[in-house]
Every structure is written in structure tokens, then in C-alpha cells.
Design a protein around this motif. Structure first.
Motif, PDB file in Angstrom:
ATOM      1  N   ARG A  30       3.258  10.318   8.494  1.00 14.85           N
ATOM      2  CA  ARG A  30       4.538  10.230   7.787  1.00 14.85           C
ATOM      3  C   ARG A  30       5.589   9.550   8.657  1.00 14.85           C
ATOM      4  O   ARG A  30       5.549   9.605   9.872  1.00 14.85           O
ATOM      5  CB  ARG A  30       5.010  11.637   7.384  1.00 14.85           C
ATOM      6  N   ARG A  31       6.527   8.889   7.985  1.00 11.73           N
ATOM      7  CA  ARG A  31       7.619   8.162   8.642  1.00 11.73           C
ATOM      8  C   ARG A  31       7.085   7.006   9.486  1.00 11.73           C
ATOM      9  O   ARG A  31       7.689   6.618  10.493  1.00 11.73           O
ATOM     10  CB  ARG A  31       8.487   9.086   9.491  1.00 11.73           C
ATOM     11  N   LYS A  32       5.939   6.467   9.057  1.00 18.12           N
ATOM     12  CA  LYS A  32       5.339   5.336   9.778  1.00 18.12           C
ATOM     13  C   LYS A  32       5.069   4.173   8.832  1.00 18.12           C
ATOM     14  O   LYS A  32       4.279   3.292   9.142  1.00 18.12           O
ATOM     15  CB  LYS A  32       4.058   5.779  10.471  1.00 18.12           C
ATOM     16  N   GLY A  33       5.720   4.176   7.675  1.00 15.73           N
ATOM     17  CA  GLY A  33       5.626   3.049   6.766  1.00 15.73           C
ATOM     18  C   GLY A  33       4.458   3.075   5.786  1.00 15.73           C
ATOM     19  O   GLY A  33       4.240   2.084   5.081  1.00 15.73           O
ATOM     20  N   VAL A  34       3.731   4.173   5.721  1.00 12.96           N
ATOM     21  CA  VAL A  34       2.570   4.232   4.827  1.00 12.96           C
ATOM     22  C   VAL A  34       3.021   4.177   3.366  1.00 12.96           C
ATOM     23  O   VAL A  34       2.530   3.344   2.590  1.00 12.96           O
ATOM     24  CB  VAL A  34       1.711   5.489   5.088  1.00 12.96           C
ATOM     25  N   TYR A  35       3.956   5.044   2.993  1.00 12.17           N
ATOM     26  CA  TYR A  35       4.412   5.018   1.603  1.00 12.17           C
ATOM     27  C   TYR A  35       5.083   3.680   1.281  1.00 12.17           C
ATOM     28  O   TYR A  35       4.868   3.123   0.200  1.00 12.17           O
ATOM     29  CB  TYR A  35       5.367   6.175   1.279  1.00 12.17           C
ATOM     30  N   SER A  36       5.859   3.149   2.192  1.00 12.50           N
ATOM     31  CA  SER A  36       6.521   1.855   1.964  1.00 12.50           C
ATOM     32  C   SER A  36       5.497   0.772   1.662  1.00 12.50           C
ATOM     33  O   SER A  36       5.699  -0.052   0.767  1.00 12.50           O
ATOM     34  CB  SER A  36       7.342   1.447   3.185  1.00 12.50           C
ATOM     35  N   LYS A  37       4.398   0.773   2.390  1.00 13.72           N
ATOM     36  CA  LYS A  37       3.345  -0.224   2.160  1.00 13.72           C
ATOM     37  C   LYS A  37       2.706  -0.010   0.786  1.00 13.72           C
ATOM     38  O   LYS A  37       2.439  -0.973   0.064  1.00 13.72           O
ATOM     39  CB  LYS A  37       2.305  -0.133   3.273  1.00 13.72           C
ATOM     40  N   MET A  38       2.480   1.239   0.406  1.00 15.03           N
ATOM     41  CA  MET A  38       1.883   1.536  -0.898  1.00 15.03           C
ATOM     42  C   MET A  38       2.840   1.109  -2.021  1.00 15.03           C
ATOM     43  O   MET A  38       2.436   0.501  -3.008  1.00 15.03           O
ATOM     44  CB  MET A  38       1.524   3.013  -1.003  1.00 15.03           C
ATOM     45  N   TYR A  39       4.119   1.425  -1.851  1.00  9.15           N
ATOM     46  CA  TYR A  39       5.124   1.054  -2.848  1.00  9.15           C
ATOM     47  C   TYR A  39       5.215  -0.471  -2.966  1.00  9.15           C
ATOM     48  O   TYR A  39       5.265  -1.017  -4.068  1.00  9.15           O
ATOM     49  CB  TYR A  39       6.478   1.649  -2.472  1.00  9.15           C
ATOM     50  N   SER A  40       5.216  -1.162  -1.833  1.00  8.61           N
ATOM     51  CA  SER A  40       5.278  -2.626  -1.861  1.00  8.61           C
ATOM     52  C   SER A  40       4.075  -3.216  -2.591  1.00  8.61           C
ATOM     53  O   SER A  40       4.212  -4.205  -3.321  1.00  8.61           O
ATOM     54  CB  SER A  40       5.336  -3.182  -0.436  1.00  8.61           C
ATOM     55  N   HIS A  41       2.921  -2.611  -2.406  1.00  2.00           N
ATOM     56  CA  HIS A  41       1.717  -3.057  -3.107  1.00  2.00           C
ATOM     57  C   HIS A  41       1.914  -2.956  -4.623  1.00  2.00           C
ATOM     58  O   HIS A  41       1.615  -3.898  -5.363  1.00  2.00           O
ATOM     59  CB  HIS A  41       0.527  -2.199  -2.655  1.00  2.00           C
ATOM     60  N   LEU A  42       2.436  -1.823  -5.075  1.00  2.00           N
ATOM     61  CA  LEU A  42       2.681  -1.634  -6.510  1.00  2.00           C
ATOM     62  C   LEU A  42       3.760  -2.579  -7.023  1.00  2.00           C
ATOM     63  O   LEU A  42       3.627  -3.165  -8.105  1.00  2.00           O
ATOM     64  CB  LEU A  42       3.075  -0.188  -6.808  1.00  2.00           C
ATOM     65  N   LYS A  43       4.822  -2.727  -6.261  1.00  2.00           N
ATOM     66  CA  LYS A  43       5.919  -3.588  -6.690  1.00  2.00           C
ATOM     67  C   LYS A  43       5.437  -5.029  -6.844  1.00  2.00           C
ATOM     68  O   LYS A  43       5.791  -5.705  -7.824  1.00  2.00           O
ATOM     69  CB  LYS A  43       7.078  -3.506  -5.697  1.00  2.00           C
ATOM     70  N   GLU A  44       4.642  -5.492  -5.917  1.00  2.00           N
ATOM     71  CA  GLU A  44       4.096  -6.850  -6.003  1.00  2.00           C
ATOM     72  C   GLU A  44       3.214  -6.991  -7.242  1.00  2.00           C
ATOM     73  O   GLU A  44       3.257  -8.014  -7.930  1.00  2.00           O
ATOM     74  CB  GLU A  44       3.312  -7.192  -4.736  1.00  2.00           C
ATOM     75  N   MET A  45       2.450  -5.960  -7.532  1.00  2.00           N
ATOM     76  CA  MET A  45       1.604  -5.971  -8.719  1.00  2.00           C
ATOM     77  C   MET A  45       2.452  -6.084  -9.988  1.00  2.00           C
ATOM     78  O   MET A  45       2.146  -6.857 -10.890  1.00  2.00           O
ATOM     79  CB  MET A  45       0.772  -4.679  -8.750  1.00  2.00           C
TER      80      MET A  45
END
Length: 148
Positions: A91-106
Motif C-alpha cells: 500500500r501507498r506504493k502506487g499499486v492502486y494508481s497503476k490499476m486505476y490508470s489501466h482502467l482509465k486508459e481502457m
């Protein structure tokens, strides 16, 4: 770190994440066989939703579920993010941010997808801060529910 659609081999990790999340966030001990069946239903039928996992060095370190809301106003689908869980040590290491960015790009690439929504516990200020940092804003709706 890799973000990808979950596979049948990820069911066990996702189930453990869901069990841990319920206990951590709501102090609820879920019935594991029910959760297993629920996760398997989604993995086997993507009309119900789709799990995504974050994987690092072959280890599943986070997951989330997207479900679908048809928007007649937008003539398209809005993805709802649910059941987010990241292993505590990641947590607090950008994991959720990367997952969210993946969805947003989709969503940006797919014409039929119109946006992303999620809900957060009103007292979970850390989650709200994360979502705002990613460019999400609180909406003007209040969520109500009735559950059996």
C-alpha cells in the motif's frame, strides 16, 4: 508491475483478499465457500463483471472488481470499481494508481465505455484522498442500499 485481467488460477488469491478486506474494513467475517463461488461466477462469466489483478514478480499483490452500469443518459457503460484490496506491504506504493490508470486508459480507448465510478466509506479519508489525487471527484449523489 503488471496489471491484467484475472484468470481462474487467481481465484484463491482474490478470495483471500475479499475475506481480508471485509474483516479489515467492516469487521465482517465472510463465509469463504460463498465468496469462492461468487468470485468464480465473475471469472467464468464476464457479463457479471471483471476482476483485475496487480502482479509483481509473479505474486498477486492487489485486485479489484469492475461491474457495469448502463447509462441511458450517455448511451454507454460506466464501470464501477468495487472490492479493491492491496496487500498491506504494497500500500501507498502506487499499486492502486497503476490499476486505476489501466482502467482509465481502457475507458478512453473504448467508445462504449463512458466513465468510472466507485464508492468509498464516508469515514475512509485515506481512500478519498487517493481518489481525488487521481482526478476523481465526489459526485452529487448519496448512495442508498437495502441488502438481504
Amino acid at each position: 508491475m503488471l496489471v491484467r485481467i484475472a484468470k481462474k488460477t487467481d481465484v484463491s488469491a482474490i478470495v483471500q483478499f475479499q475475506m481480508a478486506m471485509a474483516e479489515e474494513t467492516e469487521n465482517i467475517k465472510l463465509h469463504q465457500p460463498t465468496v469462492e463461488k461468487g468470485v468464480e461466477e465473475v471469472i467464468n462469466d464476464n457479463t457479471k463483471g471483471r476482476y483485475y489483478v496487480a502482479e509483481k514478480k509473479g505474486k498477486i499483490i492487489g485486485s479489484l472488481l469492475t461491474t457495469y452500469e448502463w447509462s441511458d443518459w450517455r448511451n454507454g457503460t460506466v464501470l464501477w470499481i468495487q472490492s479493491v484490496f492491496i496487500l498491506p506491504e504494497f500500500r501507498r506504493k502506487g499499486v492502486y494508481s497503476k490499476m486505476y490508470s489501466h482502467l482509465k486508459e481502457m475507458v478512453l480507448q473504448e467508445e462504449s465505455l463512458k466513465g468510472i465510478r466507485l464508492y468509498a466509506d464516508k469515514d475512509n479519508k485515506a481512500a478519498q484522498k487517493t481518489y481525488k489525487k487521481l482526478g476523481m471527484s465526489p459526485d452529487h449523489y448519496i448512495t442508498f442500499e437495502w441488502l438481504k
